[in-house]
Design an enzyme around this catalytic site. Sequence first.
Site, PDB file in Angstrom:
ATOM      1  N   SER A 169     -40.802  45.509  32.872  1.00 36.79           N
ATOM      2  CA  SER A 169     -42.211  45.780  33.185  1.00 36.79           C
ATOM      3  C   SER A 169     -42.413  47.290  33.177  1.00 36.79           C
ATOM      4  CB  SER A 169     -42.524  45.236  34.584  1.00 36.79           C
ATOM      5  OG  SER A 169     -43.735  45.775  35.074  1.00 36.79           O
ATOM      6  N   TYR A 182     -40.955  43.411  43.732  1.00 36.33           N
ATOM      7  CA  TYR A 182     -41.117  43.274  42.281  1.00 36.33           C
ATOM      8  C   TYR A 182     -40.678  44.551  41.564  1.00 36.33           C
ATOM      9  CZ  TYR A 182     -43.448  42.180  37.811  1.00 36.33           C
ATOM     10  OH  TYR A 182     -43.733  41.941  36.475  1.00 36.33           O
TER      11      TYR A 182
END
Length: 284
Positions: A169, A182
């Site tokens: 990401s 995350y």
Amino acid sequence: METKNNNLPEVVMPETEPIKILAGQKALVTGANSGIGEGIALELGKAGADIVVNYVTNPDQAEAVVEKIKMTGAKAIAVKADVSKEDEVGSMFEEMFKHFGTIDILINNAGLQQDSQFDMMSIDKWDKVIGVNLTGQFLCAREAIKEFKRRGVKKEVSCAAGKIIHISSVHEVIPWAGHVNYASSKGGIMMLMKSIAQEVAPYRIRVNSICPGAIRTPINKQAWDTPEAYNKLMELIPYGRIGEVDDIGRAAVWLASDHADYITGTSIFIDGGMTLYPGFATGG
Ligand code: NAD
């Protein structure tokens, strides 16, 4: 719904003839019954690879993806496994080898978010996100590497003995308040990917990451499903549009193919410029 923040034309993706640059290759895509995983599985299938569609919930969605892949002429099966569980990952690879004999491409895609203000974050939320997003990628990569090393290069299939693409990401480099679990998992994926790549390069195994920005999938629906949310999101994206799963799928095909044979240990950002830190365009 009006989703444009300016007068730019609608995005029309170029129609390309499917080139079977992955013919004869066997690919496993984790979390392939939704979003980016589904998009990658469909593109790899169009490029000629046979696909294992991993899922953990919603078997009907997984079967629908299998049927779509079969329509391109590739073979596909759905295999259930929770990627954070060592025994289930082992069984998934056994199932793959039973059907397809080996693995050439692993797409480590399965992931989730469980958001919380940091001082309120429960150990369960921390463990869940690290377990799926980071440990899950470790477990699948380990099984794939064992098979790549056992089999070695088959020249008629690929120049490389195997390829792993981690779906990371932009949050492997952009800190994310309220999402510490995350962002930590994605930062961890960067060093997981680079360290594996360094260790296995001499075996002609390539390991890379794709780092998506904002891609239109269920994981981030609240960031694009109203005009207000979409326009707010555009403040973070210099290119002025949200990403689509095809943007990731096509890059994954190229990165897994021999066209990218000299690329290993790299994170490729596909983010419409999100990591250009657009806030600095007018300040700083
Ligand atoms: P999604 O929710 O549509 O897909 C996630 C998939 O992972 C689903 O199929 C889900 O069932 C699966 N999954 C979750 N836990 C699992 C487990 N324990 N075992 C097996 N599968 C499991 O979301 P998405 O946006 O397609 O996300 C895919 C990947 O892309 C994730 O790793 C996510 O972090 C990453 N990503 C997404 C974006 C984005 O904007 N959509 C941006 C950056 C990174």
